[in-house]
Scaffold this active site. Structure first.
Site, PDB file in Angstrom:
ATOM      1  N   ILE A 110      -8.293  -4.658 -46.234  1.00 17.26           N
ATOM      2  CA  ILE A 110      -7.040  -5.489 -45.804  1.00 17.26           C
ATOM      3  C   ILE A 110      -7.111  -6.972 -46.211  1.00 17.26           C
ATOM      4  O   ILE A 110      -6.677  -7.685 -46.974  1.00 17.26           O
ATOM      5  CB  ILE A 110      -6.873  -5.293 -44.170  1.00 17.26           C
ATOM      6  N   TYR A 121     -14.511  -1.579 -29.069  1.00 19.52           N
ATOM      7  CA  TYR A 121     -13.828  -2.858 -30.126  1.00 19.52           C
ATOM      8  C   TYR A 121     -12.586  -3.161 -29.532  1.00 19.52           C
ATOM      9  O   TYR A 121     -12.075  -4.363 -29.870  1.00 19.52           O
ATOM     10  CB  TYR A 121     -12.935  -1.518 -30.998  1.00 19.52           C
ATOM     11  N   LYS A 166     -11.066  -6.927 -29.547  1.00 17.98           N
ATOM     12  CA  LYS A 166     -10.155  -7.692 -30.472  1.00 17.98           C
ATOM     13  C   LYS A 166      -9.382  -8.318 -29.197  1.00 17.98           C
ATOM     14  O   LYS A 166      -8.682  -9.735 -29.705  1.00 17.98           O
ATOM     15  CB  LYS A 166      -9.263  -6.795 -31.034  1.00 17.98           C
ATOM     16  N   VAL A 205      -3.565   1.171 -40.690  1.00 21.68           N
ATOM     17  CA  VAL A 205      -4.246   0.903 -41.990  1.00 21.68           C
ATOM     18  C   VAL A 205      -5.385   2.061 -43.381  1.00 21.68           C
ATOM     19  O   VAL A 205      -5.934   2.024 -42.894  1.00 21.68           O
ATOM     20  CB  VAL A 205      -4.577  -0.686 -42.660  1.00 21.68           C
ATOM     21  N   THR A 211      -7.815   2.510 -45.262  1.00 20.03           N
ATOM     22  CA  THR A 211      -9.367   1.130 -45.822  1.00 20.03           C
ATOM     23  C   THR A 211     -10.052   1.864 -44.839  1.00 20.03           C
ATOM     24  O   THR A 211     -10.077   3.601 -43.896  1.00 20.03           O
ATOM     25  CB  THR A 211      -9.367   0.047 -44.816  1.00 20.03           C
TER      26      THR A 211
END
Ligand SMILES: NC(=O)c1ccc[n+]([C@@H]2O[C@H](COP(=O)([O-])OP(=O)(O)OC[C@H]3O[C@@H](n4cnc5c(N)ncnc54)[C@H](OP(=O)(O)O)[C@@H]3O)[C@@H](O)[C@H]2O)c1
Length: 229
Positions: A16, A153, A157, A185, A187
């Site tokens: 991204i 994680y 965030k 996404v 990736t």
């Protein structure tokens, strides 16, 4: 079209972040593509310059305070800061069994890194009376829907989202600071079965990075719409 604004994008060498660099450069911004590996960073910047963008590689490990300070000395003026770099460690277990080290590493990269970058660049934005900060967060960081997914994680965030609120307050009216959930996404992090392209993932990031004066600040967005924290 050229633009004198300088944008710094962390983790710009792939995924991204690379697409955000491409889209910002296409809008005429001068882009500092930050990456920790010089060869991969230079290669990514060169690929965007070949498309006509004004893009320079800058070395940066967001988890290394000295690296952040060295970057701020070399490039004291940044008008747009995109905190995109992050890690998602293989988290095998629940919140009670994940080792503290995984929380530490996730917080170092995903929270303390963006915090150090805000401390380095937002005071200058505030003095100049213009700035944009985009914190690339995640649906995993939404307290309203938080369950058992990737605890370290997710916590990092959620902390990043708190940073958005705090810096939106500290930066003053003319520095617009927002969080974005790019969705799932395709990736290295998202994997190849993810439904969204990097173009889709980058769209709201770029929209928030180029908000006009008087735009929203202190919010959390997905597909250009506010979402609950
Ligand atoms: N993909 C998804 O489905 C998804 C979903 C929600 C949120 N997000 C968020 O979107 C952002 C971009 O993710 P992505 O999918 O593009 O991930 P990615 O392909 O794994 O890229 C992560 C980037 O972060 C960099 N990075 C990691 N640690 C770093 C450090 N200490 N210093 C500097 N750079 C560092 C990586 O650099 P190296 O190449 O050197 O490792 C890489 O450029 C992240 O904030 C992620 O949490 C992604």
């Amino acid at each position: 079209m050229t633009d004198s604004r300088i944008a710094l994008v962390t983790g710009g060498n792939r995924g991204i972040g690379l697409e955000v660099c491409r889209q910002l450069a296409a809008r005429g911004l001068h882009v500092l593509l930050a990456a920790r590996d010089e060869e991969r960073g230079e290669r990514a910047a060169e690929s965007l310059r070949a498309g006509g963008g004004q893009v320079a590689f800058v070395p940066l490990d967001v988890a290394d305070e000295a690296s952040v300070h060295a970057l701020a000395r070399a490039h004291p003026r940044v008008d747009v800061l995109v905190n995109n770099a992050a890690v998602l460690l293989g988290e095998d277990g629940d919140a009670l069994s994940i080792p503290l080290g995984a929380y530490r590493e996730s917080l170092e990269v995903n929270f303390l890194g963006p915090l150090a970058l805000c401390q380095a660049f937002v005071p200058g934005m505030r003095e100049r009376g213009h700035g944009r900060v985009v914190n690339v967060s995640s649906g995993a960081g939404q307290l309203s829907g938080m369950g058992g997914y990737a605890p370290a994680y997710s916590a990092s965030k959620a902390a990043l989202n708190a940073l958005t609120r705090l810096v939106a307050h500290a930066g003053g009216r003319r520095v617009l600071v927002n969080s974005v959930d790019p969705g799932w996404v395709r990736t290295d992090m998202g994997g190849q079965s993810a439904p969204r392209s990097v173009e889709q993932g980058a769209d709201t990031v770029v929209w928030l990075a180029t908000l006009p004066e008087g735009g929203p600040s202190g919010g959390f967005y997905h597909d250009r719409r506010p979402v609950p924290w």
